[in-house]
Design a protein around this motif. Structure first.
Motif, short mmCIF file in Angstrom:
data_model
loop_
_atom_site.label_atom_id
_atom_site.label_comp_id
_atom_site.label_asym_id
_atom_site.label_seq_id
_atom_site.Cartn_x
_atom_site.Cartn_y
_atom_site.Cartn_z
N THR A 44 0.83 -1.20 0.00
CA THR A 44 0.00 0.00 0.00
C THR A 44 0.86 1.25 0.00
OG1 THR A 44 -1.71 -1.20 1.22
CG2 THR A 44 -1.87 1.19 1.19
N MET A 45 1.98 1.21 0.74
CA MET A 45 2.87 2.37 0.76
C MET A 45 3.48 2.60 -0.62
SD MET A 45 5.95 3.23 3.44
CE MET A 45 4.84 2.90 4.81
N SER A 47 2.04 1.83 -3.49
CA SER A 47 0.99 2.44 -4.33
C SER A 47 0.76 3.89 -3.93
CB SER A 47 -0.31 1.64 -4.19
OG SER A 47 -0.90 1.80 -2.93
N LYS A 48 0.82 4.15 -2.62
CA LYS A 48 0.67 5.53 -2.17
C LYS A 48 1.80 6.41 -2.69
CE LYS A 48 -2.97 5.84 0.63
NZ LYS A 48 -3.98 6.91 0.57
N ASN A 178 -5.09 -1.33 -4.36
CA ASN A 178 -3.93 -0.48 -4.57
C ASN A 178 -3.76 -0.12 -6.04
OD1 ASN A 178 -3.06 -0.27 -1.87
ND2 ASN A 178 -2.11 -2.29 -1.97
N SER A 294 -1.03 4.69 4.39
CA SER A 294 -0.71 3.32 4.00
C SER A 294 -0.86 2.37 5.18
CB SER A 294 0.72 3.25 3.45
OG SER A 294 0.89 4.14 2.37
#
Length: 459
Positions: A44-45, A47-48, A178, A294
């Motif tokens: 997630t991080m 994708s962030k 994501n 995230s």
């Protein structure tokens, strides 16, 4: 005579290289799968971070193409759907996670109830916005007001996005969530870049690009439909969804207000040029939210069924890593903020530098609040979080109404910082009062490195 080990033995350089490559491949595979809490957070991080890059380029493009006045008008056009759809969620995004984890056998009816409620609430948001915007945007031209009313039709899509994302994450499908999270801003950026290259970009056309960029939400709906086959909801499913939802509704509404109230007041009080400068400073500071957002996205679904001590331990580890990483990024922005603003947005936006530094401190404290409150969410105490958000908002609104007309941009930043400080102190006090547990230690420790590695390797 000393024996020389063959190059393929484990102790040889080739064996060590193969072992390192195997470990790296396993770690990369774990992150790509997103099956464990830590790997899902790292995925997630990532994708962030991609979203962050797209948003940075988007902000640069719109600021340079539209200037402070046009950027202020774009803020006025976009803030309505995000604000009103966020206020009228009835807590569905949080409730879908909680109920999916607690009652996996009823996911078809729960998803059907969520989609039906989203459609109804999105339409209600649009109607409220059409009526309210002429009074709210009194400082803007009639053309901007009329366009803002039309853009309220996007409210149902704005509401569906977080609900579908949370439903996918509660189902363990972090990869698709994501992917869509990345596609939305990159698609918007592509549309904005095309309009700029053709010389078509204006505040209204830029806002339209943001609307069209949300199309990937349809992909999430299709995947959820195939995954859970939603049915017409029973009264029991609606009651369960709205039961937890209404208890956590204050959190969603207050979270939206806490993130948007400054823009609401600034848009209603200041001229378009100052609104544009404020929007750039705020966007630059909130780039630091990539870490805590995230972590929070993964933390709630992964701890919703754990014991109190397990929840607080996981939240503590997440909080320490979040603060450490956000602090490092914040130092860079604090030190080089004016130069970054000049380089990215142009000389006309350097005026936002003092505001940016103030907001960096606010983001750091707000990151701690966002992670620490997940203990109460996971343990079924969302009302506590709502009270904490409400306390901060009750302080922020009067301070902004008082300080923004008098002190302008810095008044808005100071009001946000004061509100966040109150919320942080309140959440720390609520740990022993409500949960009967000590609040987690906030400073990163050497043992936390090993703890993170173990969580990455766990299944």
């Amino acid at each position: 005579m000393r024996r020389i080990a063959p190059v393929d033995e484990p102790g040889s350089w080739r064996g060590r290289a193969r072992s390192a490559a195997s470990s790296a491949g396993s770690a990369a595979g774990a992150v790509a799968s997103g099956k464990t809490g830590a790997s899902a957070a790292l995925q997630t991080m990532l994708s962030k971070s991609l979203v962050l890059g797209a948003n940075v380029v988007t902000g640069i493009l719109t600021a340079r193409a539209l200037g402070p006045t046009g950027r202020g008008e774009l803020t006025a056009l976009n803030v309505g759907p995000a604000l009103l759809a966020g206020i009228l969620t009835l807590g569905i995004p949080s409730s879908i996670v909680y109920n999916f984890k607690r009652s996996p056998e009823d996911r078809a009816q729960l998803l059907g109830a969520a989609l039906l409620l989203c459609l109804m609430l999105g339409c209600a948001s649009a109607l409220v916005g059409v009526w309210l915007l002429p009074y709210w945007l009194s400082e803007f031209s009639p053309d901007v007001v009329r366009a803002a009313q039309w853009f309220m039709l996007n409210a149902p899509i704005v509401l569906l996005m977080p609900v579908c994302s949370r439903a996918l994450e509660a189902s363990g499908v972090f990869r698709l969530s994501n992917t869509v999270r990345v596609l939305v801003p990159t698609g918007t950026l592509a549309l904005l870049a095309g309009a700029t290259a053709l010389g078509w970009l204006s505040p209204i056309r830029a806002a339209l690009c943001y609307v069209l960029g949300g199309a990937p939400v349809l992909w999430m709906i299709v995947r959820l439909w195939r995954l859970h086959r939603p049915t017409l909801p029973s009264l029991g499913a609606l009651r369960r969804l709205t039961g937890f939802g209404l208890r956590s509704y204050g959190i969603d509404a207050l979270h939206t207000l806490s993130r948007q109230i400054d823009q609401v007041i600034v848009v209603g009080v200041l001229a378009a040029t100052l609104v544009g400068i404020y929007a750039v400073g705020l966007s630059a500071a909130r780039l630091l939210n990539v870490v805590q957002e995230s972590v929070v996205i993964v933390l709630f679904p992964k701890t919703a069924s754990k014991s109190p001590t397990q929840v607080v331990a996981a939240v503590g580890l997440a909080c320490r890593w979040t603060l450490a990483l956000t602090f490092v990024l914040g130092l860079v922005v604090f030190a080089f903020g004016p130069g970054l603003l000049r380089l990215m947005y142009g000389e006309r936006f350097v005026e936002a530098a003092p505001l940016l530094r103030l907001l960096v401190v606010d983001v750091l404290l707000a990151s701690a609040v966002a992670v620490l409150t997940q203990s109460f969410m996971s343990l079924g105490r969302p009302g506590v979080v709502a009270l904490l958000q409400g306390a901060g908002l009750m302080l922020a609104v009067p301070l902004m109404l008082w300080w923004v007309p008098e002190h302008g941009l810095m008044g808005a930043g100071a009001a946000l910082l004061a509100s966040t400080t109150v919320r942080l102190l309140s959440v720390l006090i609520c740990y022993p009062l409500v949960l009967g547990l000590r609040p987690p230690w906030p400073i990163l420790r050497p043992a936390d490195v090993g703890a993170l590695c173990r969580r990455l390797r766990s299944n």
